[in-house]
Write a protein that holds these residues in place. Sequence first.
Motif, short mmCIF file in Angstrom:
data_model
loop_
_atom_site.label_atom_id
_atom_site.label_comp_id
_atom_site.label_asym_id
_atom_site.label_seq_id
_atom_site.Cartn_x
_atom_site.Cartn_y
_atom_site.Cartn_z
N GLU A 42 68.04 15.44 75.09
CA GLU A 42 69.05 15.61 73.77
C GLU A 42 70.24 14.48 75.05
O GLU A 42 70.14 13.05 74.73
N GLU A 43 70.24 14.37 76.37
CA GLU A 43 70.98 13.96 77.10
C GLU A 43 69.84 12.40 78.27
O GLU A 43 70.62 11.39 77.55
N LEU A 44 69.14 12.21 77.70
CA LEU A 44 68.60 11.05 77.98
C LEU A 44 68.56 10.56 76.58
O LEU A 44 68.19 9.12 77.04
N LEU A 45 68.59 11.07 75.65
CA LEU A 45 68.68 10.05 74.39
C LEU A 45 69.80 9.46 74.55
O LEU A 45 69.59 7.57 74.21
N GLN A 46 70.73 10.08 74.71
CA GLN A 46 72.66 9.71 74.65
C GLN A 46 72.15 8.58 76.07
O GLN A 46 72.71 7.15 75.74
N LEU A 47 71.93 8.94 76.78
CA LEU A 47 72.17 7.94 78.43
C LEU A 47 71.46 6.24 77.58
O LEU A 47 71.20 5.48 77.72
N ALA A 48 70.37 6.61 76.84
CA ALA A 48 69.02 5.89 76.61
C ALA A 48 70.22 5.04 75.70
O ALA A 48 70.15 3.55 75.67
N LEU A 49 70.66 5.15 74.11
CA LEU A 49 71.34 4.44 73.72
C LEU A 49 72.26 4.24 74.61
O LEU A 49 73.21 2.71 73.53
N SER A 50 73.03 4.42 74.66
CA SER A 50 74.39 3.69 75.68
C SER A 50 74.44 2.69 76.52
O SER A 50 75.02 1.91 77.45
N ALA A 51 72.44 2.42 77.13
CA ALA A 51 72.32 1.63 77.77
C ALA A 51 72.29 0.44 77.97
O ALA A 51 71.98 0.07 76.86
N ARG A 52 72.64 -0.58 78.95
CA ARG A 52 72.79 -2.06 77.96
C ARG A 52 71.83 -2.90 79.52
O ARG A 52 71.71 -2.09 80.03
N ALA A 53 71.66 -3.75 78.76
CA ALA A 53 71.02 -4.70 80.20
C ALA A 53 71.47 -4.81 80.89
O ALA A 53 70.60 -4.33 82.25
N ASP A 54 72.17 -4.29 81.19
CA ASP A 54 72.93 -5.01 82.67
C ASP A 54 73.22 -3.18 83.46
O ASP A 54 74.74 -3.25 84.88
N THR A 55 73.35 -2.64 82.97
CA THR A 55 73.55 -0.84 83.37
C THR A 55 73.28 -0.74 84.54
O THR A 55 71.97 -0.73 84.38
N ILE A 56 73.89 -0.20 85.48
CA ILE A 56 73.18 -0.18 86.43
C ILE A 56 73.60 1.21 86.85
O ILE A 56 74.60 1.69 87.12
N VAL A 57 72.54 2.03 87.46
CA VAL A 57 72.38 3.29 87.97
C VAL A 57 72.40 3.23 89.67
O VAL A 57 71.89 2.95 90.19
N ARG A 58 74.03 3.87 89.96
CA ARG A 58 73.92 3.87 91.53
C ARG A 58 73.54 5.32 92.30
O ARG A 58 74.34 5.94 91.55
N GLN A 59 72.31 5.84 92.60
CA GLN A 59 72.08 6.57 93.71
C GLN A 59 72.45 7.44 94.64
O GLN A 59 72.01 6.46 95.61
N ARG A 60 73.44 8.31 95.01
CA ARG A 60 74.05 8.19 96.25
C ARG A 60 73.01 9.55 97.52
O ARG A 60 72.68 10.42 96.33
N PRO A 61 73.37 9.64 98.98
CA PRO A 61 73.06 11.47 98.98
C PRO A 61 72.65 12.28 98.54
O PRO A 61 74.00 12.03 97.63
N PRO A 62 72.59 13.09 98.24
CA PRO A 62 71.61 13.31 99.56
C PRO A 62 70.45 12.61 99.14
O PRO A 62 69.30 12.92 100.02
N ARG A 63 69.76 11.71 98.09
CA ARG A 63 69.10 11.13 98.29
C ARG A 63 68.93 9.70 98.59
O ARG A 63 70.47 10.17 98.96
N MET A 64 67.90 8.91 99.29
CA MET A 64 68.89 7.49 99.80
C MET A 64 69.26 6.18 98.28
O MET A 64 69.92 7.58 97.60
N SER A 65 69.90 6.34 99.26
CA SER A 65 70.96 4.91 98.35
C SER A 65 70.10 4.38 97.95
O SER A 65 69.31 2.99 99.03
N ILE A 66 70.11 3.58 96.30
CA ILE A 66 69.94 2.55 95.73
C ILE A 66 69.98 2.15 94.13
O ILE A 66 71.29 3.24 93.63
N GLN A 67 69.45 1.14 94.45
CA GLN A 67 70.55 1.27 92.55
C GLN A 67 69.13 0.75 91.56
O GLN A 67 68.44 -0.05 92.78
N TYR A 68 69.30 0.81 90.44
CA TYR A 68 68.00 0.25 89.88
C TYR A 68 68.82 0.34 87.65
O TYR A 68 69.99 1.18 87.29
N LYS A 69 68.09 -0.30 87.46
CA LYS A 69 68.85 -0.32 85.75
C LYS A 69 68.31 1.15 84.91
O LYS A 69 67.25 1.96 85.41
N LEU A 70 69.52 1.39 83.96
CA LEU A 70 69.14 2.65 83.70
C LEU A 70 67.88 2.06 82.43
O LEU A 70 67.78 3.56 82.31
#
Length: 175
Positions: free
Chosen positions: A96-124
């Motif tokens: 359900e959460e993934l579906l809601q995220l997918a429904l909210s995603a746009r071509a330019d929606t960026i995820v910025r992932q921060r530590p403890p994982r490495m700092s990276i970004q990518y499209k939702l």
Amino acid sequence: MLQPEQGDASVLVELFHHNVWANLKLLDFCEGLADEQLDTTAVGTYGSIRDTLLHIIGSEVSYVHRVNGKLPGGPPPRDHFPGFEVLKDSARWAGEELLQLALSARADTIVRQRPPRMSIQYKLAGLMTQAINHSTEHRTQVSTILTQTGLEPPEMSGWQYMDEVGELQEIAETP
């Protein structure tokens, strides 16, 4: 490449509903296996059936957490198999959460992932692609292990999904 047109989100909804349905179908099937069957593995797969099921659902929970920091009430632990009910509850929640995220995603929606994982970004949208693809790959691996042990895995295809939810209907031929 085709340019997307505006339309309703029903195709996206079906993709994510199928993913949850297939995860639950596989979990229901594997719940009836003996411990030695759950510990079976095959060359070229992630690991044992038990480890792969935990990996599928744990990854889906992780994808949600990476985007919005949410976790289910009782998230599956990474270091031991929590039992089928925890995995099923987490699969429903993550679906359900993934579906809601997918429904909210746009071509330019960026995820910025921060530590403890490495700092990276990518499209939702790319992460949503990963979520569906990842689960499909690992369900196939579990099916391979089941087949190699002489068991017939559950049918998790789109055809079976359409049949079970009542969308696949036989029509009479007209002469």
